[in-house]
Scaffold this active site. Structure first.
Site, mmCIF file in Angstrom:
data_model
loop_
_atom_site.group_PDB
_atom_site.id
_atom_site.type_symbol
_atom_site.label_atom_id
_atom_site.label_comp_id
_atom_site.label_asym_id
_atom_site.label_seq_id
_atom_site.Cartn_x
_atom_site.Cartn_y
_atom_site.Cartn_z
ATOM 1 N N CYS A 2 0.875 -1.173 0.000
ATOM 2 C CA CYS A 2 0.000 0.000 0.000
ATOM 3 C C CYS A 2 0.908 1.217 0.000
ATOM 4 O O CYS A 2 1.488 1.565 1.023
ATOM 5 C CB CYS A 2 -0.922 -0.008 1.220
ATOM 6 S SG CYS A 2 -2.002 1.432 1.332
ATOM 7 N N GLU A 109 -3.656 1.313 -5.855
ATOM 8 C CA GLU A 109 -2.758 0.257 -6.293
ATOM 9 C C GLU A 109 -2.700 0.307 -7.814
ATOM 10 O O GLU A 109 -3.619 0.831 -8.460
ATOM 11 C CB GLU A 109 -3.237 -1.112 -5.791
ATOM 12 C CG GLU A 109 -2.184 -2.184 -5.837
ATOM 13 C CD GLU A 109 -0.871 -1.752 -5.196
ATOM 14 O OE1 GLU A 109 0.049 -1.350 -5.957
ATOM 15 O OE2 GLU A 109 -0.767 -1.788 -3.974
#
Length: 240
Positions: A2, A109
């Site tokens: 992340c 992402e």
């Protein structure tokens, strides 16, 4: 992993109320953030003595003891893998003593474009080909707690609170985008995660699981998010 996330609520008081916390005296003034990056201050909640939760600033980039080099270089970690915690005693101690949550309402992402799924991690895409950025949110669009660890370090004679997001295996939704995802805590796990009196390693490790994919959704966004200097609503808008 992340590497970017957002917290775009208009009023931080709504977050304070949702997570039953107080604002720490040293918490900086709040403003919506659309592209939070490692190395920047992030909104984290910890439980202090007396059982009260406090919203405070932490530097996104956990600095373990081995991250401070004699020559002055510093190595930080934006993420800590759940399998790393499982085999590392230092991180297991942090899991027992230094738990916190980072508040987000979405994270980003990057997905390999169609036709390039075979490219392995670390390999470069052909020139002119870029991964597609996605924003992942809860379907109810509410802020959510990311499981994190924190530590205090001395940098140039100044105490600094640093933190990292814990990542785990992806759920079905995330597996189509990336092979890791941050740990999002449900309400029941959140109560235990922020309870400093609970120091059972197996209990905490059981919480490090993928969040239910049926409660999440993902959508492609503009390449504007690729540049960490871009921090505007453009970053969260669906790509045309």
């Amino acid at each position: 992993m992340c590497g970017r996330f957002s917290l775009t609520v208009d009023n931080i008081e709504n977050v304070i109320k949702k997570f039953d916390a107080h604002i720490s005296e040293d918490y900086r003034s709040y403003k919506p953030r659309y592209n939070i990056s490692p190395g920047q201050p992030v909104p984290a909640i910890v439980t202090k003595e007396g059982g009260k939760r406090y919203l405070m600033n932490m530097l996104w980039g956990f600095i373990p003891p081995w991250g401070q080099k004699p020559e002055g270089d510093i190595i930080s970690q934006a993420n800590i893998r759940d399998d790393t915690i499982a085999k590392n005693k230092y991180f297991q101690e942090r899991l027992l003593k230094n738990r916190c949550i980072i508040i987000a309402d979405g994270f980003y992402e990057w997905k390999k474009p169609v036709g390039y799924e075979h490219i392995k991690r670390g390999e470069k895409l052909p020139k002119g080909v870029r991964k597609i950025p996605y924003r992942i949110v809860l379907k109810n669009r509410q802020p959510f707690p990311l499981a994190a660890l924190w530590c205090s370090v001395m940098i140039e004679k100044m105490a600094l609170l640093t933190t990292a997001i814990i990542t785990t295996q992806p759920n079905t939704l995330m597996s189509k985008i990336h092979d890791r995802m941050p740990v999002i805590l449900n309400d029941a796990d959140l109560e235990q995660w922020l309870n400093p009196d609970l120091k059972f390693l197996s209990l905490m490790q059981k919480m490090l699981v993928p969040y239910p994919e049926e409660e999440m959704e993902a959508y492609p966004v503009s390449f504007a998010v690729n540049n960490s200097k871009n921090d505007s609503p453009t970053c969260i808008e669906p790509a045309v």
